[in-house]
Design an enzyme around this catalytic site. Structure first.
Site, PDB file in Angstrom:
ATOM      1  N   LYS A  50      16.802  38.814 -64.370  1.00 47.64           N
ATOM      2  CA  LYS A  50      15.992  39.867 -63.737  1.00 47.64           C
ATOM      3  C   LYS A  50      16.823  41.124 -63.482  1.00 47.64           C
ATOM      4  O   LYS A  50      16.357  42.249 -63.678  1.00 47.64           O
ATOM      5  CB  LYS A  50      15.377  39.335 -62.427  1.00 47.64           C
ATOM      6  CG  LYS A  50      14.273  38.319 -62.688  1.00 47.64           C
ATOM      7  CD  LYS A  50      13.806  37.609 -61.430  1.00 47.64           C
ATOM      8  CE  LYS A  50      12.891  36.451 -61.819  1.00 47.64           C
ATOM      9  NZ  LYS A  50      12.481  35.623 -60.670  1.00 47.64           N
ATOM     10  N   GLN A  94      13.653  34.430 -54.706  1.00 46.57           N
ATOM     11  CA  GLN A  94      13.685  33.484 -55.816  1.00 46.57           C
ATOM     12  C   GLN A  94      13.333  32.075 -55.325  1.00 46.57           C
ATOM     13  O   GLN A  94      13.917  31.585 -54.368  1.00 46.57           O
ATOM     14  CB  GLN A  94      15.089  33.505 -56.462  1.00 46.57           C
ATOM     15  CG  GLN A  94      15.231  32.638 -57.685  1.00 46.57           C
ATOM     16  CD  GLN A  94      14.387  33.116 -58.874  1.00 46.57           C
ATOM     17  OE1 GLN A  94      14.246  34.309 -59.112  1.00 46.57           O
ATOM     18  NE2 GLN A  94      13.810  32.168 -59.596  1.00 46.57           N
ATOM     19  N   ASP A 117       6.223  39.949 -56.526  1.00 41.97           N
ATOM     20  CA  ASP A 117       5.802  38.681 -57.156  1.00 41.97           C
ATOM     21  C   ASP A 117       4.309  38.412 -56.972  1.00 41.97           C
ATOM     22  O   ASP A 117       3.766  37.492 -57.579  1.00 41.97           O
ATOM     23  CB  ASP A 117       6.575  37.512 -56.525  1.00 41.97           C
ATOM     24  CG  ASP A 117       7.782  37.104 -57.349  1.00 41.97           C
ATOM     25  OD1 ASP A 117       7.766  37.337 -58.573  1.00 41.97           O
ATOM     26  OD2 ASP A 117       8.726  36.534 -56.769  1.00 41.97           O
TER      27      ASP A 117
END
Ligand code: NAP
Length: 292
Positions: A50, A94, A117
């Site tokens: 990422k 994460q 997200d």
């Protein structure tokens, strides 16, 4: 066009990233904070990917590595700092988190306006009501792949079976497909007649995590197949990454299919970067307070 069409996420994600890079060059540099708690090896690899992807399009990555012993309170305080930091445009935690941390509570603490997200209940709610098509990155990446064949194949009125009902892939993907006026069935562990259901599908999207779950006797001729699964299997040549679909035996039946690797995986990262731009555009350039 020869069939099956191979939906190559490596190529498409590069194109999408180049488009985004051009767009972003017109704006102040956006910053994406990525919090990683603990030493999970796979998570470290994902976070590095990422960071690299951010850099490739001109986004400033802000990685924050916390020890595996971080308490929930400490993590929530870190998120609050980022929520209040005007230099941070997006926040990502994460997953999976170490077991002592409550993922739901942690994700809910992220400011929805920075929830890149799209795991916050506010954003998932807007997606479910159809107010917004802002969605988790894998679902957005799948829609980008389907959009790439829209001139030959449209979602409208199609029968879709989504195999897997997780909050991060199966459910939000079903919501996006519903917005495109397809008819959706979501299958899960307790679904009894998976083969018969899949045989009715014009589009199968599978996100389970079980190699060879979808075999050629389950796929209607001319169907589109999107394989989200990522499974490491042992072969004589060593370990190999495969999806949930028996790709070699299924592919010739299909109109279009994603390979694994180089299918949905690269699209997920590209869609994440697009999600950051979506949030910026929505909350900064339109001066808008909801997600319509
Ligand atoms: P998850 O949270 O474990 O969810 C798996 C889903 O599959 C659950 O809904 C489960 O049903 C269902 N399921 C399990 N066994 C099944 C069976 N035999 N038949 C039908 N459904 C079954 O997994 P996830 O996070 O969604 O990830 C799924 C897979 O996609 C994994 O391989 C993951 O690595 C991969 N993935 C890939 C990407 C990418 O970018 N390529 C992104 C995310 C995930 P219940 O709800 O009944 O438990």
């Amino acid at each position: 066009m020869n069939h099956p069409i191979l939906l190559n996420g490596s190529i498409l994600s590069q194109q999408k990233n180049e488009e985004l890079k051009k767009i972003l060059s017109n704006y102040p540099t956006l910053s994406l904070a990525t919090i990683l708690v603990g030493d999970d090896k796979a998570s470290h690899i994902y976070v590095q990917a990422k960071i690299k992807a951010c850099q490739s399009v001109g986004i400033n990555p802000v990685p924050i590595f916390l020890s595996k012993d971080t308490t929930e309170q400490e993590l929530l305080e870190q998120i609050e700092l980022l929520n209040n930091d005007p230099a941070i445009d997006g926040i990502l935690v994460q997953l999976p988190l170490p077991k002592h941390l409550d993922s739901y509570k942690v994700l809910e603490s992220i400011n929805p306006k920075k929830d890149v997200d799209c795991f916050h209940p506010f954003n998932m709610g807007n997606l479910s009501t159809g107010i917004s098509n802002f969605a988790p990155a894998t679902s957005t990446g799948i829609m980008m792949l389907l959009d790439s064949i829209k001139d030959q194949w449209s979602l409208e009125s199609k029968n879709v079976v989504v195999v897997g009902a997780s909050n991060i892939v199966g459910k939000p993907t079903a919501m996006l497909l519903l917005q495109k006026e397809a008819t959706i069935t979501i299958a899960h562990k307790k679904t009894k007649n998976l083969k018969e259901l899949c045989l009715t599908a014009d589009l199968i999207i599978v996100a389970v995590g079980k190699a060879n779950l979808i075999t050629k006797d389950m796929v209607k001729k001319g169907a589109v197949v999107i394989d989200v699964g990522m499974n490491r299997i042992q072969t004589e040549q060593g370990t190999k990454l495969v999806g949930d679909v028996d790709f070699e035996n299924v592919k010739d039946l299909t109109f279009a299919i994603t390979p694994v690797p180089k299918g949905v995986g690269p699209m997920t990262i590209s869609a994440l970067l697009h999600n950051l731009y979506f949030l910026y555009q929505h909350y900064h350039t339109k001066n808008n307070n909801d997600l319509r």
